[in-house]
Design an enzyme around this catalytic site. Structure first.
Site, PDB file in Angstrom:
ATOM      1  CG  ASP A 153     -26.120 -16.309 -36.826  1.00  0.00           C
ATOM      2  OD1 ASP A 153     -26.349 -16.254 -35.592  1.00  0.00           O
ATOM      3  OD2 ASP A 153     -26.816 -15.722 -37.660  1.00  0.00           O
ATOM      4  N   GLY A 154     -26.437 -19.183 -35.391  1.00  0.00           N
ATOM      5  CA  GLY A 154     -27.488 -20.182 -35.287  1.00  0.00           C
ATOM      6  C   GLY A 154     -28.828 -19.504 -35.435  1.00  0.00           C
ATOM      7  CG  HIS A 205     -29.889  -9.923 -37.788  1.00  0.00           C
ATOM      8  ND1 HIS A 205     -30.162 -10.863 -38.762  1.00  0.00           N
ATOM      9  CD2 HIS A 205     -30.075 -10.551 -36.601  1.00  0.00           C
ATOM     10  CE1 HIS A 205     -30.497 -11.995 -38.183  1.00  0.00           C
ATOM     11  NE2 HIS A 205     -30.455 -11.831 -36.879  1.00  0.00           N
ATOM     12  CG  ASP A 237     -25.363 -13.290 -33.929  1.00  0.00           C
ATOM     13  OD1 ASP A 237     -25.476 -14.394 -33.347  1.00  0.00           O
ATOM     14  OD2 ASP A 237     -25.946 -13.049 -35.002  1.00  0.00           O
ATOM     15  CD  GLU A 242     -26.404 -17.943 -32.255  1.00  0.00           C
ATOM     16  OE1 GLU A 242     -25.236 -17.959 -32.714  1.00  0.00           O
ATOM     17  OE2 GLU A 242     -27.229 -17.066 -32.564  1.00  0.00           O
ATOM     18  CG  ASP A 282     -28.992 -14.353 -40.347  1.00  0.00           C
ATOM     19  OD1 ASP A 282     -29.462 -14.894 -39.331  1.00  0.00           O
ATOM     20  OD2 ASP A 282     -29.688 -13.749 -41.180  1.00  0.00           O
TER      21      ASP A 282
END
Length: 160
Positions: free
Chosen positions: A13-14, A125, A74, A51, A135
């Protein structure tokens, strides 16, 4: 699955606080019951760069090549760039038309040749604990002190 019953699973995740703004990435590498977490923060960057850097850094941390692995992200940007072959077109046209993040996409492209990568999109999320942990790693890194410099991004922004 590989013959020993394990496959390398990577979650990434970024995040950026503002786009551009301070950013960070997080990655979790899982092999059987082994886990490794990676994260870093940058003083000025974009969400898409973070990301991508999560994926790149995870791949760069691997010691074995030519192994099958699944990357969960994501980021629709990453998944579509690979699955819908946008990246192949961007490379053929040398990122014509102002396509962004050429430095990172080329770095990823070179690394990806050494692996059998499957990308899977996960809803961000939501209820995936590994995506949620990434995250946390990314946002904590973005909010941290002693942030790194995304040199290529800052150089591009200065030259606009």
């Amino acid at each position: 699955m590989s013959s020993n019953g394990h496959q390398l699973i990577i979650y990434t995740d970024g995040s950026s606080r503002g786009n551009p703004g301070p950013g960070g990435f997080g990655a979790i590498l899982m092999w059987g019951d082994k886990r490794k977490e990676i994260s870093a923060g940058y003083r000025r960057t974009t969400n898409n760069r973070m990301e991508l850097l999560a994926v790149i850094t995870a791949l760069e941390s691997l010691t074995k090549k030519n192994i099958p692995l699944t990357i969960y992200t994501d980021s629709q940007y990453i998944v579509k760039a690979i699955q819908e072959r946008w990246l192949d077109k961007w490379i053929k046209t040398n990122f014509a038309g102002g396509k962004k993040n050429k430095d990172l996409w080329l770095r990823f492209y070179k690394l990806a040749k050494d692996y059998q990568i499957t990308f899977k999109w996960v809803k961000g999320h939501a209820d995936n604990p590994f995506n949620n942990r990434c995250d946390v790693l990314a946002t904590t890194a973005a909010d941290g002190k002693n942030l790194l410099i995304d040199e290529e991004y800052e150089r591009e922004m200065t030259n606009l």
